[in-house]
Design a protein around this motif. Structure first.
Motif, mmCIF file in Angstrom:
data_model
loop_
_atom_site.group_PDB
_atom_site.id
_atom_site.type_symbol
_atom_site.label_atom_id
_atom_site.label_comp_id
_atom_site.label_asym_id
_atom_site.label_seq_id
_atom_site.Cartn_x
_atom_site.Cartn_y
_atom_site.Cartn_z
ATOM 1 N N GLY A 204 -23.687 -5.667 -23.647
ATOM 2 C CA GLY A 204 -24.828 -5.104 -23.279
ATOM 3 C C GLY A 204 -25.184 -3.792 -24.036
ATOM 4 O O GLY A 204 -24.117 -3.406 -24.687
ATOM 5 N N ARG A 205 -26.003 -2.955 -23.551
ATOM 6 C CA ARG A 205 -26.074 -1.721 -24.108
ATOM 7 C C ARG A 205 -25.124 -0.754 -23.539
ATOM 8 O O ARG A 205 -24.785 0.527 -24.172
ATOM 9 N N TYR A 206 -24.717 -1.188 -22.481
ATOM 10 C CA TYR A 206 -23.414 -0.301 -21.782
ATOM 11 C C TYR A 206 -22.138 -0.633 -21.918
ATOM 12 O O TYR A 206 -21.129 -0.516 -21.394
ATOM 13 N N GLY A 207 -21.985 -1.615 -22.961
ATOM 14 C CA GLY A 207 -20.617 -2.368 -23.167
ATOM 15 C C GLY A 207 -20.581 -3.932 -22.840
ATOM 16 O O GLY A 207 -21.467 -4.310 -22.324
ATOM 17 N N GLN A 208 -19.411 -4.129 -22.572
ATOM 18 C CA GLN A 208 -18.976 -5.399 -22.273
ATOM 19 C C GLN A 208 -19.187 -5.722 -20.639
ATOM 20 O O GLN A 208 -18.992 -5.151 -19.961
ATOM 21 N N LEU A 209 -20.369 -6.896 -20.351
ATOM 22 C CA LEU A 209 -20.618 -6.883 -19.078
ATOM 23 C C LEU A 209 -19.946 -8.351 -18.716
ATOM 24 O O LEU A 209 -20.088 -9.171 -19.379
ATOM 25 N N THR A 210 -19.194 -8.297 -17.751
ATOM 26 C CA THR A 210 -18.364 -9.416 -17.314
ATOM 27 C C THR A 210 -18.825 -9.919 -16.042
ATOM 28 O O THR A 210 -19.146 -9.242 -15.037
ATOM 29 N N PHE A 211 -19.268 -11.066 -15.982
ATOM 30 C CA PHE A 211 -19.909 -12.041 -14.942
ATOM 31 C C PHE A 211 -18.971 -12.337 -14.114
ATOM 32 O O PHE A 211 -17.899 -13.253 -14.563
ATOM 33 N N VAL A 212 -18.743 -12.079 -12.586
ATOM 34 C CA VAL A 212 -17.587 -12.492 -11.895
ATOM 35 C C VAL A 212 -18.095 -13.101 -10.470
ATOM 36 O O VAL A 212 -19.106 -12.891 -10.128
ATOM 37 N N ARG A 213 -17.480 -14.204 -10.056
ATOM 38 C CA ARG A 213 -17.672 -15.014 -8.813
ATOM 39 C C ARG A 213 -16.653 -14.817 -7.984
ATOM 40 O O ARG A 213 -15.453 -15.192 -8.364
ATOM 41 N N VAL A 214 -16.845 -14.088 -6.953
ATOM 42 C CA VAL A 214 -15.786 -13.832 -6.020
ATOM 43 C C VAL A 214 -15.441 -14.976 -5.115
ATOM 44 O O VAL A 214 -16.496 -15.586 -4.325
ATOM 45 N N TYR A 215 -14.061 -15.444 -4.911
ATOM 46 C CA TYR A 215 -14.002 -16.810 -4.266
ATOM 47 C C TYR A 215 -13.232 -16.140 -2.766
ATOM 48 O O TYR A 215 -13.404 -17.169 -1.825
ATOM 49 N N GLN A 216 -12.583 -15.114 -2.646
ATOM 50 C CA GLN A 216 -11.848 -14.817 -1.711
ATOM 51 C C GLN A 216 -11.910 -13.277 -1.428
ATOM 52 O O GLN A 216 -11.839 -12.577 -2.712
ATOM 53 N N GLY A 217 -11.725 -12.777 -0.401
ATOM 54 C CA GLY A 217 -11.772 -11.320 -0.049
ATOM 55 C C GLY A 217 -13.035 -10.675 -0.505
ATOM 56 O O GLY A 217 -14.071 -11.121 -0.524
ATOM 57 N N LYS A 218 -12.915 -9.582 -1.217
ATOM 58 C CA LYS A 218 -14.111 -8.711 -1.713
ATOM 59 C C LYS A 218 -13.828 -7.709 -2.926
ATOM 60 O O LYS A 218 -12.296 -7.265 -2.673
ATOM 61 N N LEU A 219 -14.535 -7.336 -3.644
ATOM 62 C CA LEU A 219 -14.389 -6.474 -4.936
ATOM 63 C C LEU A 219 -15.076 -5.295 -4.382
ATOM 64 O O LEU A 219 -16.259 -5.287 -3.932
ATOM 65 N N GLN A 220 -14.295 -4.108 -4.519
ATOM 66 C CA GLN A 220 -15.074 -2.834 -4.084
ATOM 67 C C GLN A 220 -15.042 -1.835 -5.264
ATOM 68 O O GLN A 220 -13.830 -1.738 -5.962
ATOM 69 N N LYS A 221 -16.000 -1.119 -5.149
ATOM 70 C CA LYS A 221 -16.200 -0.180 -6.397
ATOM 71 C C LYS A 221 -15.119 0.979 -6.287
ATOM 72 O O LYS A 221 -14.623 1.358 -4.995
ATOM 73 N N GLY A 222 -14.335 1.297 -7.294
ATOM 74 C CA GLY A 222 -13.326 2.091 -7.307
ATOM 75 C C GLY A 222 -12.028 1.653 -7.027
ATOM 76 O O GLY A 222 -10.981 2.161 -7.266
ATOM 77 N N GLU A 223 -12.040 0.448 -6.613
ATOM 78 C CA GLU A 223 -10.421 -0.166 -6.361
ATOM 79 C C GLU A 223 -9.829 -0.690 -7.564
ATOM 80 O O GLU A 223 -10.431 -0.891 -8.559
ATOM 81 N N PHE A 224 -8.598 -0.933 -7.555
ATOM 82 C CA PHE A 224 -7.700 -1.707 -8.633
ATOM 83 C C PHE A 224 -7.325 -3.163 -8.239
ATOM 84 O O PHE A 224 -7.072 -3.589 -7.275
ATOM 85 N N VAL A 225 -7.913 -3.745 -9.603
ATOM 86 C CA VAL A 225 -7.343 -5.357 -9.300
ATOM 87 C C VAL A 225 -6.480 -5.785 -10.500
ATOM 88 O O VAL A 225 -6.604 -5.030 -11.536
ATOM 89 N N THR A 226 -5.775 -6.865 -10.591
ATOM 90 C CA THR A 226 -5.143 -7.201 -11.640
ATOM 91 C C THR A 226 -5.392 -8.565 -12.057
ATOM 92 O O THR A 226 -5.894 -9.414 -11.479
ATOM 93 N N ASN A 227 -5.570 -8.305 -13.584
ATOM 94 C CA ASN A 227 -5.789 -9.773 -14.325
ATOM 95 C C ASN A 227 -4.552 -10.526 -14.425
ATOM 96 O O ASN A 227 -3.387 -10.212 -14.880
ATOM 97 N N SER A 228 -4.574 -11.681 -13.529
ATOM 98 C CA SER A 228 -3.296 -12.643 -13.500
ATOM 99 C C SER A 228 -2.929 -13.152 -14.904
ATOM 100 O O SER A 228 -1.798 -13.819 -14.807
ATOM 101 N N ARG A 229 -3.881 -13.148 -15.736
ATOM 102 C CA ARG A 229 -3.301 -13.790 -17.190
ATOM 103 C C ARG A 229 -2.316 -12.667 -17.894
ATOM 104 O O ARG A 229 -1.211 -13.110 -18.214
ATOM 105 N N ASN A 230 -2.709 -11.451 -17.973
ATOM 106 C CA ASN A 230 -1.750 -10.539 -18.645
ATOM 107 C C ASN A 230 -1.243 -9.415 -17.687
ATOM 108 O O ASN A 230 -0.535 -8.659 -18.193
ATOM 109 N N GLN A 231 -1.616 -9.503 -16.506
ATOM 110 C CA GLN A 231 -0.928 -8.710 -15.381
ATOM 111 C C GLN A 231 -1.228 -7.233 -15.623
ATOM 112 O O GLN A 231 -0.593 -6.031 -15.275
ATOM 113 N N ARG A 232 -2.337 -6.988 -16.263
ATOM 114 C CA ARG A 232 -2.859 -5.601 -16.382
ATOM 115 C C ARG A 232 -3.944 -5.428 -15.322
ATOM 116 O O ARG A 232 -4.428 -6.083 -14.680
#
Length: 522
Positions: free
Chosen positions: A142-170
């Motif tokens: 998009g015009r603001y860079g890459q937009l990633t569509f995400v579906r939450v299955y458990q818990g919740k995503l919060q603005k400002g928190e850190f999450v880990t990509n389980s594929r590369n552990q980043r």
């Protein structure tokens, strides 16, 4: 007409925004009563309460809705709602149906894989306090860079928190979190189980799982089949290469079935995918979205090779130079894999005839030889390679020597093992008016197609067939011209199968740069 509440719906206004509810027109009432009875018979299979009400002739609207929901959640019923998206007619009723009939996150059970316990299944819950688990299922630039569509299955995503990509552990920070409303966005602070939201500034691929603190889990990976067709890409000049490179980098992140590589021999850029249309779309996107001037080479089908019988080898690699030489002997056999696996290596040596440190070198040599078959140079599949004897030298043996011996011995055995060429066979389903059934049969048979089955109902036919991909180029034009543009087809990869003998001979002749000439009918 809604058969549940037996009302007629009208959508007035330029965009169908004014919904008007009326009684069913008299001309349609008899037909509607008959159709309602059919609907109740089907839906009552999912509710004992509704069945009792039908017998007592006291059917309640809410009971029908609940029965439909039961059938949908059981994946045994598909409610059909009529309308037209062009003028928004029926869209309101469709959204009401989504809320009434489709399952909420609490109605479904999802599983993930525990990466710390050998991919053991883990049941996810919709508990907002549980560990976060979200799947990136679509990427968009998009015009603001890459937009990633995400579906939450458990818990919740919060603005400002850190999450880990389980594929590369980043670890990545959730910077901007948005809810998508068609072409507009709404900034939100969090998203819970069942929500679909968008993330900005996250570097990831389609299919990646984002997790919070806790277990290392990942959602089940989507099935990604191997590509079956390739095109070579050429640019007008070097200035276009930067645009093409940027486009290809984005497309491969978006679509796991789209692959790119550079051919070692020709130095050409090769794109591979699941069909002619698949690649045509990406080439057109390069031109439209990136302004890249590209031309494409002829489509290349992803052929494979395999062997049909067992064959032994005993290869000695011996090379003497001024310093230390190279010495390795590898013996064994190759055979068709009984379980259909692409490749298996079996160490059958005894007594240390090949030192243990060189066994992996033999495996590497076999794997490198699998990349190019003996007939037309296509990769080999469904081969089991076994070593049962060999010899080494205390000074001259090395990893490289055993890799060379294994590779050359493998090639020698494959040439004697009855190699054949395999071609991708597609499952092709054609649908159209029954009057053109004969014409459709003809178009498929002319392309070496095998008819698996056909059905015809209410003047509409559906034909299932298996057709080699090499014969499917240009089929859409052929089908349109034979059916007055009234038929359509879908195509998906089905399996690999040996090519007919005459086709294989033609391919071998083309690979050798010669033409086939008939000689006395032989």
């Amino acid at each position: 007409v809604d058969l549940v509440n037996m009302k007629a719906y009208y959508f007035d206004g330029d965009n169908g925004e004014n919904v008007r509810v009326e009684e069913i027109p008299e001309a349609m009432r008899e037909d509607a009563e008959s159709r309602r009875q059919q609907m109740l018979d089907a839906v009552s299979m999912f509710s004992d309460k509704l069945m009792e009400q039908i017998l007592e002739e006291t059917v309640e609207e809410e009971t029908v809705h609940q029965a439909i929901r039961n059938g949908v959640i059981a994946l045994k019923l598909v409610p059909v709602l009529l309308g037209s998206a062009y003028k928004n007619k029926g869209v309101q009723r469709l959204l009401d149906g989504v809320i009434k009939y489709l399952p909420s996150p609490m109605d479904r059970k999802y599983t993930a894989l525990d990466l710390d316990r050998d991919n053991a299944p883990v049941t996810l819950t919709s508990d907002p306090n549980a560990q976060t688990s979200a799947l990136a299922f679509k990427l968009d630039e998009g015009r603001y860079g890459q937009l990633t569509f995400v579906r939450v299955y458990q818990g919740k995503l919060q603005k400002g928190e850190f999450v880990t990509n389980s594929r590369n552990q980043r670890r990545v920070k959730v910077g901007r979190l948005v809810k998508i409303h068609a072409d507009s966005m709404e900034d939100i602070l969090d998203a819970g189980a069942g929500d679909i939201c968008g993330l900005f500034g996250i570097d990831c691929n389609t299919g990646d799982t984002f997790i919070g603190e806790g277990e290392r889990i990942a959602m089940t990976s989507i099935f990604v089949p191997d590509p079956v067709i390739s095109l070579s890409l050429m640019t007008a000049d070097n200035s276009q290469m930067a645009k093409v490179s940027k486009a290809l980098q984005r497309f491969t992140k978006e679509d796991p079935t789209f692959r790119v590589h550079v051919d070692d021999e020709s130095a050409e850029t090769i794109i591979s995918g699941m069909g002619e249309l698949h690649l045509d779309v990406y080439v057109e996107r390069m031109r439209r979205e990136y302004g890249a001037e590209v031309t494409t080479g002829a489509p290349q089908v992803a052929y494979r090779e395999t062997i049909t019988r067992k064959s032994e080898f005993n290869y000695l690699h011996k090379k003497q130079t001024g310093g230390s030489g190279q010495y390795a002997r590898v013996a064994g056999f190759v055979e068709p894999h009984p379980e259909g696996l692409n490749y298996e290596f079996v160490n059958g040596t005894h007594g240390g005839t090949i030192p243990s440190e060189y066994i992996s070198a033999c495996d590497k040599g076999f794997k490198s030889a699998m990349q190019k078959g003996a007939l037309v140079g296509s990769p080999l599949v469904n081969v089991r390679a076994t070593i049962n004897d060999g010899a080494s030298h205390a000074v001259d043996s090395s990893d490289i020597a055993f890799q060379v011996a294994a590779r050359q011995g493998f090639k020698e055995a494959v040439r004697k093992a009855g190699p054949v060429i395999l071609e991708p066979v597609m499952k092709v389903v054609v649908e159209g008016p029954g009057e053109f059934q004969g014409s459709v049969f003809k178009t498929l048979m002319q392309r070496r197609g095998t008819i698996i089955g056909s059905t015809e109902e209410d003047g509409f036919c559906r034909i299932e067939s298996e057709v080699p991909l090499a014969e499917m180029f240009g089929y859409s034009t052929d089908l349109r011209s034979n059916t007055q543009g009234k038929a359509e087809f879908t195509m998906e990869f089905h399996r690999y199968a040996p090519v007919p003998r005459d086709v294989q001979e033609k391919m071998l002749a083309e690979a050798k740069g010669t033409d086939l000439v008939e000689d006395d009918g032989k």
